[in-house]
Design an enzyme around this catalytic site. Structure first.
Site, PDB file in Angstrom:
ATOM      1  N   HIS A  99      32.272  14.583 -19.008  1.00 51.40           N
ATOM      2  CA  HIS A  99      30.882  15.005 -19.234  1.00 51.40           C
ATOM      3  C   HIS A  99      30.846  16.377 -19.888  1.00 51.40           C
ATOM      4  O   HIS A  99      31.866  17.047 -20.032  1.00 51.40           O
ATOM      5  CB  HIS A  99      30.080  14.964 -17.931  1.00 51.40           C
ATOM      6  N   ASP A 118      26.397  17.931  -4.704  1.00 54.67           N
ATOM      7  CA  ASP A 118      25.608  18.326  -5.880  1.00 54.67           C
ATOM      8  C   ASP A 118      24.143  18.194  -5.466  1.00 54.67           C
ATOM      9  O   ASP A 118      23.645  17.074  -5.303  1.00 54.67           O
ATOM     10  CB  ASP A 118      25.950  17.405  -7.055  1.00 54.67           C
ATOM     11  N   ASP A 177       0.806  -1.228   0.000  1.00 49.31           N
ATOM     12  CA  ASP A 177       0.000   0.000   0.000  1.00 49.31           C
ATOM     13  C   ASP A 177       0.838   1.276   0.000  1.00 49.31           C
ATOM     14  O   ASP A 177       0.295   2.375   0.141  1.00 49.31           O
ATOM     15  CB  ASP A 177      -0.902   0.022   1.243  1.00 49.31           C
ATOM     16  N   ARG A 234      33.966  19.366  -8.758  1.00 45.06           N
ATOM     17  CA  ARG A 234      33.060  19.970  -9.748  1.00 45.06           C
ATOM     18  C   ARG A 234      32.525  21.249  -9.132  1.00 45.06           C
ATOM     19  O   ARG A 234      32.304  21.313  -7.912  1.00 45.06           O
ATOM     20  CB  ARG A 234      31.916  19.013 -10.103  1.00 45.06           C
ATOM     21  N   HIS A 274      27.403  10.281 -10.633  1.00 46.97           N
ATOM     22  CA  HIS A 274      26.080  10.304  -9.995  1.00 46.97           C
ATOM     23  C   HIS A 274      26.092   9.411  -8.756  1.00 46.97           C
ATOM     24  O   HIS A 274      25.265   8.517  -8.599  1.00 46.97           O
ATOM     25  CB  HIS A 274      24.991   9.875 -10.983  1.00 46.97           C
ATOM     26  N   ASP A 292      20.228  23.439  -9.363  1.00 49.43           N
ATOM     27  CA  ASP A 292      21.233  22.385  -9.594  1.00 49.43           C
ATOM     28  C   ASP A 292      22.611  22.994  -9.335  1.00 49.43           C
ATOM     29  O   ASP A 292      23.167  23.643 -10.222  1.00 49.43           O
ATOM     30  CB  ASP A 292      21.100  21.869 -11.041  1.00 49.43           C
ATOM     31  N   GLU A 313      29.109  23.665 -15.373  1.00 49.45           N
ATOM     32  CA  GLU A 313      29.577  22.717 -14.372  1.00 49.45           C
ATOM     33  C   GLU A 313      30.810  21.909 -14.776  1.00 49.45           C
ATOM     34  O   GLU A 313      30.762  20.686 -14.874  1.00 49.45           O
ATOM     35  CB  GLU A 313      28.447  21.758 -14.003  1.00 49.45           C
ATOM     36  N   TYR A 336      38.149  14.762 -12.400  1.00 50.60           N
ATOM     37  CA  TYR A 336      37.948  13.558 -11.577  1.00 50.60           C
ATOM     38  C   TYR A 336      39.187  12.676 -11.734  1.00 50.60           C
ATOM     39  O   TYR A 336      39.390  12.085 -12.795  1.00 50.60           O
ATOM     40  CB  TYR A 336      36.677  12.833 -12.032  1.00 50.60           C
ATOM     41  N   GLU A 346      29.430  23.956  -9.970  1.00 56.23           N
ATOM     42  CA  GLU A 346      28.262  24.080 -10.860  1.00 56.23           C
ATOM     43  C   GLU A 346      27.366  25.230 -10.422  1.00 56.23           C
ATOM     44  O   GLU A 346      26.963  25.307  -9.261  1.00 56.23           O
ATOM     45  CB  GLU A 346      27.456  22.772 -10.817  1.00 56.23           C
ATOM     46  N   HIS A 404      17.713  17.826 -15.997  1.00 60.46           N
ATOM     47  CA  HIS A 404      18.284  17.839 -17.357  1.00 60.46           C
ATOM     48  C   HIS A 404      17.104  18.177 -18.256  1.00 60.46           C
ATOM     49  O   HIS A 404      16.388  17.295 -18.725  1.00 60.46           O
ATOM     50  CB  HIS A 404      18.900  16.489 -17.710  1.00 60.46           C
ATOM     51  N   HIS A 416      23.832  21.869 -19.176  1.00 62.37           N
ATOM     52  CA  HIS A 416      22.590  21.348 -19.749  1.00 62.37           C
ATOM     53  C   HIS A 416      21.479  22.334 -19.439  1.00 62.37           C
ATOM     54  O   HIS A 416      21.576  23.125 -18.499  1.00 62.37           O
ATOM     55  CB  HIS A 416      22.264  19.964 -19.165  1.00 62.37           C
TER      56      HIS A 416
HETATM   57  N1  GLY Z   1      22.810  17.116 -10.741  1.00 65.75           N
HETATM   58  C1  GLY Z   1      22.955  16.504 -11.999  1.00 65.75           C
HETATM   59  C2  GLY Z   1      23.791  17.327 -12.890  1.00 65.75           C
HETATM   60  O1  GLY Z   1      24.483  18.182 -12.421  1.00 65.75           O
HETATM   61  O2  GLY Z   1      23.736  17.214 -14.070  1.00 65.75           O
HETATM   62 MN    MN Z   2      23.823  19.806 -13.676  1.00 69.34          MN
HETATM   63 MN    MN Z   3      24.290  18.977 -10.499  1.00 68.30          MN
END
Ligand code: GLY
Ligand code: MN
Ligand code: MN
Length: 431
Positions: A343, A253, A37, A398, A236, A264, A377, A381, A400, A354, A347
């Site tokens: 990466h 993050d 439930d 990172r 991630h 973000d 961002e 790494y 961002e 995203h 975005h």
């Molecule tokens: N938090 C996911 C990214 O930065 O794309």
């Molecule tokens: Mn992001």
């Molecule tokens: Mn992020």
């Protein structure tokens, strides 16, 4: 929710792009059972939320250029509402949502069948399973073979127009995104103040999320990443099971959601409050890359430019630190940065973290336009498995921010969170 006319204008904008004799169907999300439930927290489908502002599950929006807008919602049911919460019900659709006509979901099949004979084009987001299911069901009902064939071959993917509309933010959206950014920023500041060695990653995440909630955000925009030490090299990383060690960095993050719109933000801080030499070296390269990238987020510039600016700065930094070989043009051409930066640099951001949006048109990168919101961002790494010199191994950084593109230049919506080493260290020291 936002003002009702905001949602009405969005529907009108989409309708203006639809041919005559077309009908659009957009379904809400449905609840997903976690076990027995208990359900997973409900999150409305972004396209449906964008067009209606309505946050109940199961509803269906039906609209077209020469039609009243119709919303099919769960019927009132006092017994069920005692268990699972209040329902708007069809009678209050017009008053509460400003949508022309409210219907019970129970009448969907009959009402839709009644509308179908005048329809030549059927538009729905092809990526929405529930909308597709409704269309399939309607076309499975009684009709001649030729008519079914006609409708099947006149299905149009509504996603493209929704993407094009959603990727440019209105004034109302800009304001709500400023709010999501501000609340997200304060959560990060709180984490910087509170972070100390021995906490678990999850405990630090709870500080950030508590701050979001206390400021009025009902939800995170995505699972919060708190990654100590080498965990930051997992892009991630959501396990959050380790303790934070005093000689490590921790990458956070995290972003909150306001009216469905995401913040973000990523910051990387020294758990002890002071960066070591190697950590400082990497941090400054990433920060330099972010500053270079931000300056290329200008109306009229290619959406690739800021990524290329970040790549160049990161590559120069890696060469200077003897992590990769130069010269820079050769290193860029051979993508020698790739083991350390895998990466993109940004975005679209909006109702989805995203967010929808088009990055290329006719195989060419699009140009930045006022009203786009894009993250910036860059990161580096250097995992323990990498070929980096040993002092750099185990470091992931990172940085961002969320950026509104305006004719006056990039507006960094999240600039309240410190990001120079001196400012980060000062905030952690003075906490
Ligand atoms: N938090 C996911 C990214 O930065 O794309
Ligand atoms: Mn992001
Ligand atoms: Mn992020």
């Amino acid at each position: 929710m936002l003002a009702l006319n905001v949602y009405a204008e969005r529907r009108s904008r989409i309708k203006a792009l639809m041919p005559e004799n077309s009908l659009a169907i957009v379904s809400a999300a449905r609840e997903v059972i976690r076990n027995r439930d208990a359900e997973y927290p409900f999150r409305q489908s972004s396209d449906f939320w964008y067009l209606t502002g309505f946050t109940e599950p199961d509803a269906v929006l039906v609209f077209g250029p020469s039609q009243p807008d119709r919303l099919f919602v769960r019927p009132k049911n006092i017994e069920k509402e005692v268990w699972t919460g209040r329902r708007l019900g069809p009678d209050r659709v017009k008053m509460k949502l400003g949508i022309d006509e409210g219907y019970s979901l129970e009448s969907f099949d009959a009402e839709f069948a009644r509308l179908l004979p005048d329809v030549f084009w059927l538009e729905y987001p092809f990526n929405c399973l529930y909308s597709a299911e409704l269309v399939d069901k309607a076309l499975g009902a009684q009709m001649s073979h030729s008519r079914r064939h006609e409708l099947l071959s006149h299905r149009v993917d509504l996603s493209r127009n929704l993407q094009l509309t959603r990727m440019i933010k209105s004034v109302e959206e800009m304001n709500v995104m400023r709010e999501a950014s501000r609340i997200s920023a304060r959560g990060h500041i709180e984490a910087m103040r509170t972070c100390e060695p021995g906490m678990t990653e999850d405990q630090l995440a709870s500080i950030v999320e508590h701050s979001f909630r206390m400021q009025g955000s009902p939800s995170v925009a995505y699972q919060t990443i708190v990654a100590g030490g080498e965990n930051a090299c997992i892009l991630h990383y959501i396990d959050r099971t380790d303790r934070l060690l005093s000689n490590d960095l921790v990458l956070i993050d995290a972003g909150c959601e306001i009216e469905g719109y995401a913040g973000d933000i990523t910051r990387t801080l020294p758990v002890s409050g002071a960066f070591s030499g190697a950590q400082a070296d990497i941090y400054d390269v990433v920060l330099g890359a972010q500053i270079d990238a931000l300056s290329d987020m200008q109306v009229g510039m290619s959406i690739r430019s800021f990524h290329e600016a970040a790549l160049r700065a990161l590559t120069n930094g890696l060469i200077d630190l003897n992590i990769i070989d130069g010269p820079v043009e050769e290193a860029l051409a051979e993508k020698r940065y790739r083991p350390y930066y895998m990466h993109g640099t940004g975005h679209f951001l909006g109702l989805d973290v995203h967010d929808v949006g088009i990055y290329e048109k006719n195989k060419e990168p699009i140009k930045l336009e006022a009203g786009m919101v894009i993250t910036c961002e860059p990161g580096l790494y250097l995992s323990n498995r990498s070929a980096a010199p040993s002092p750099f191994r185990g470091i992931g950084v990172r940085i961002e921010d969320d950026v509104l593109i305006t004719t006056a230049g990039p507006e960094v919506l999240t600039e309240e969170v410190p990001k120079t080493r001196t400012d980060v260290e000062a905030l952690m020291r003075d906490a």
